[in-house]
Design an enzyme around this catalytic site. Structure first.
Site, PDB file in Angstrom:
ATOM      1  N   GLU A 194      93.514  13.913-160.104  1.00  0.00           N
ATOM      2  CA  GLU A 194      92.740  14.943-159.398  1.00  0.00           C
ATOM      3  C   GLU A 194      93.592  16.188-159.135  1.00  0.00           C
ATOM      4  O   GLU A 194      93.812  16.561-157.985  1.00  0.00           O
ATOM      5  CB  GLU A 194      92.256  14.396-158.045  1.00  0.00           C
ATOM      6  N   PRO A 195      94.097  16.839-160.163  1.00  0.00           N
ATOM      7  CA  PRO A 195      94.903  18.033-159.910  1.00  0.00           C
ATOM      8  C   PRO A 195      94.026  19.219-159.508  1.00  0.00           C
ATOM      9  O   PRO A 195      92.950  19.427-160.074  1.00  0.00           O
ATOM     10  CB  PRO A 195      95.570  18.301-161.268  1.00  0.00           C
ATOM     11  N   CYS A 219      94.280  42.129-136.324  1.00  0.00           N
ATOM     12  CA  CYS A 219      95.076  42.296-135.096  1.00  0.00           C
ATOM     13  C   CYS A 219      95.691  40.978-134.623  1.00  0.00           C
ATOM     14  O   CYS A 219      95.300  40.427-133.600  1.00  0.00           O
ATOM     15  CB  CYS A 219      94.218  42.922-134.012  1.00  0.00           C
TER      16      CYS A 219
HETATM   17  N1  LLP Z   1      92.759  14.850-154.250  1.00  0.00           N
HETATM   18  C1  LLP Z   1      92.654  14.785-152.906  1.00  0.00           C
HETATM   19  C2  LLP Z   1      92.050  13.590-152.313  1.00  0.00           C
HETATM   20  C3  LLP Z   1      93.111  15.851-152.102  1.00  0.00           C
HETATM   21  O1  LLP Z   1      93.016  15.764-150.782  1.00  0.00           O
HETATM   22  C4  LLP Z   1      93.699  16.987-152.710  1.00  0.00           C
HETATM   23  C5  LLP Z   1      94.175  18.114-151.909  1.00  0.00           C
HETATM   24  C6  LLP Z   1      93.771  17.019-154.107  1.00  0.00           C
HETATM   25  C7  LLP Z   1      93.297  15.932-154.848  1.00  0.00           C
HETATM   26  C8  LLP Z   1      94.350  18.183-154.864  1.00  0.00           C
HETATM   27  O2  LLP Z   1      95.688  18.375-154.595  1.00  0.00           O
HETATM   28  P1  LLP Z   1      96.507  19.481-155.417  1.00  0.00           P
HETATM   29  O3  LLP Z   1      96.604  18.998-156.847  1.00  0.00           O
HETATM   30  O4  LLP Z   1      95.752  20.742-155.331  1.00  0.00           O
HETATM   31  O5  LLP Z   1      97.808  19.538-154.738  1.00  0.00           O
HETATM   32  N2  LLP Z   1      95.298  24.226-148.549  1.00  0.00           N
HETATM   33  C9  LLP Z   1      96.594  23.663-148.876  1.00  0.00           C
HETATM   34  C10 LLP Z   1      96.476  22.460-149.805  1.00  0.00           C
HETATM   35  C11 LLP Z   1      95.580  21.362-149.277  1.00  0.00           C
HETATM   36  C12 LLP Z   1      95.436  20.193-150.229  1.00  0.00           C
HETATM   37  C13 LLP Z   1      94.396  19.249-149.764  1.00  0.00           C
HETATM   38  N3  LLP Z   1      94.115  18.150-150.640  1.00  0.00           N
HETATM   39  C14 LLP Z   1      97.483  24.754-149.468  1.00  0.00           C
HETATM   40  O6  LLP Z   1      97.038  25.901-149.547  1.00  0.00           O
HETATM   41  O7  LLP Z   1      98.619  24.502-149.809  1.00  0.00           O
END
Ligand code: LLP
Length: 421
Positions: free
Chosen positions: A275-276, A346
């Protein structure tokens, strides 16, 4: 690698000058590169070649339907975490059998929506959720395919707000309780247990935490199979990090990640899902903003932009670093000076960078925030009644607005005045 490069002294998104997009849509805005999105998806798909697999893009990273469609037409599945995301995935033409539903707090309405519309699997995170899902499925005359998300208690060594795989986090069930919880799931008539799920955090820059978690998953697969469960699918979550600086930061490549998966899980005869999110969308997007004022403070100079924390919250929320580059390429060897780069909201937190070395810049100049494609537009808000900024998708020499800037009328008309006023 991405497709945002200087050509002839001007920053381009693929073959389109960024300044041309700015002239057409106004600033600030997000712009995404089709070629980069496609390239990143393919890297993962190829990294798992030879194993039965599905790359389910974690669409929370960037969920514009045009982005989803770009990936879906290559065969991507989607990882969704809400009814809204499920509907977006379907609107992008993703069939239910390529959608996995994650998240700790799925409501019964969301379960019903996905069961009726078609779903590959639910990644269940607790026993109360299992019971609710079983009831909803039975009420529809269906059985819900599930994996259980186990929390392997490994340290992802990432920012505390995005680590999820330690026992103190709210995610999944403790791996030590997995046998009991799987036995419980198997007794629920509305569920069909098909696999195991894990996700340990985001922006991981080292393969070791993944390897530790996946080794635990391999052991658990054997244990659960001995208990009589038909474990045939392993969802490995997302989390592979990206370089946020143009320096020497070099997170593992999808090919290395894939090789590790093959080594640890390759002989289990399981279908693999990943799940990237960030690695697919992050470096496929820029946020472009204009300098409104250059203000000289005591001992420091501020670049005041028209973009703000409501448009890109990562620096304020995670102290995240984004490279910020001028849209007009500086002359080689141009003198650099430190600026604090801030937005108009602000709050002191509305600061993108402190004492960042930049060439001399003036009001009206454009700057681009790199690596803003993931968790950028999707985390934006209308704080300070600042309209959500537009999203643009580039494809070679073409570009299209994929979400327009709302008008102030549209924003104001969403509020309704009670009768007594
Ligand atoms: N699968 C699940 C169950 C997740 O909770 C997440 C991300 C992903 C896949 C994808 O992860 P990634 O490959 O994108 O690292 N807003 C934060 C990141 C929050 C990630 C939440 N879950 C930021 O801006 O760094």
């Amino acid at each position: 690698m991405d497709h945002f490069l200087y050509q002839g002294g001007a920053l381009h998104a693929e073959d389109v000058p960024v300044a041309e997009i700015a002239a057409a849509v106004g600033t600030p805005f997000y712009v995404y590169s089709t070629a980069t999105l496609e390239r990143h998806y393919r890297l993962f798909d190829e990294a798992l070649a030879g194993m039965e697999h599905l790359v389910c893009y974690a669409m929370k990273a960037a969920s514009n339907i045009a982005i989803l469609k770009t990936l879906a037409r290559l065969g991507a599945g989607m990882d969704v975490v809400s009814g809204g995301e499920y509907l977006r995935a379907r609107a992008a033409g993703v069939p239910g059998e390529r959608i996995v539903f994650s998240g700790v707090g799925k409501t019964r309405d969301e379960m019903r929506l996905a069961l009726e519309g078609g779903i590959r699997q639910f990644n269940v995170e607790s026993e109360p959720e299992m019971e609710a899902l079983s009831e909803v499925a039975i009420s529809l005359g269906l059985r819900a395919p599930i994996t259980v998300r186990v929390n392997p208690d490994v340290d992802a060594k990432t920012h505390a707000k995005i680590a999820t795989g330690k026992s103190e986090n709210k995610f999944g069930i403790p791996i030590s309780r997995a046998r009991e919880v799987y036995a419980h799931a198997a007794r629920l008539p509305g569920l069909e247990v098909i696999g195991i799920d894990v996700h340990i955090g985001s922006q991981l820059t080292d393969l070791e935490p993944f390897r530790l978690a996946y080794q635990k998953l391999a052991d658990l697969t054997h244990v659960l199979r001995r208990d009589g469960h038909d474990i045939r699918r392993l969802d490995l979550g997302g989390g592979l990090g990206i370089p946020y600086t143009s320096g020497n930061e070099a997170p593992p490549l999808p090919s290395q990640y894939g090789a590790m998966i093959r080594e640890v899980l390759g002989d289990l005869d399981c279908e693999i899902e990943i799940e990237p999110g960030r690695l697919i969308a992050g470096n496929a997007g820029l946020m472009v903003s204009e300098i409104i004022y250059v203000k000289s403070g005591e001992g420091r100079d501020f670049l005041i932009l028209d973009g703000a924390m409501n448009d890109l919250i990562r620096p304020a929320m995670y102290d995240a670093w984004h490279d910020i580059i001028p849209v007009v390429q500086p002359e080689p060897g141009a003198e650099q000076r430190p600026y604090d780069i801030v937005g108009p909201v602000c709050e002191s937190g509305d600061t993108f960078a402190r004492q960042r070395m930049m060439p001399q810049l003036s009001p009206g100049d454009l700057v681009a925030f790199r690596s803003a494609g993931a968790y950028g537009a999707v985390m934006a808000s209308e704080y300070n009644t600042r309209p959500l900024i537009p999203e643009v998708l580039v494809n070679g020499q073409e570009f299209a607005i994929i979400r327009a800037r709302p008008t102030f009328d549209e924003i104001l008309n969403r509020d309704t005045i009670p009768e007594w006023l």
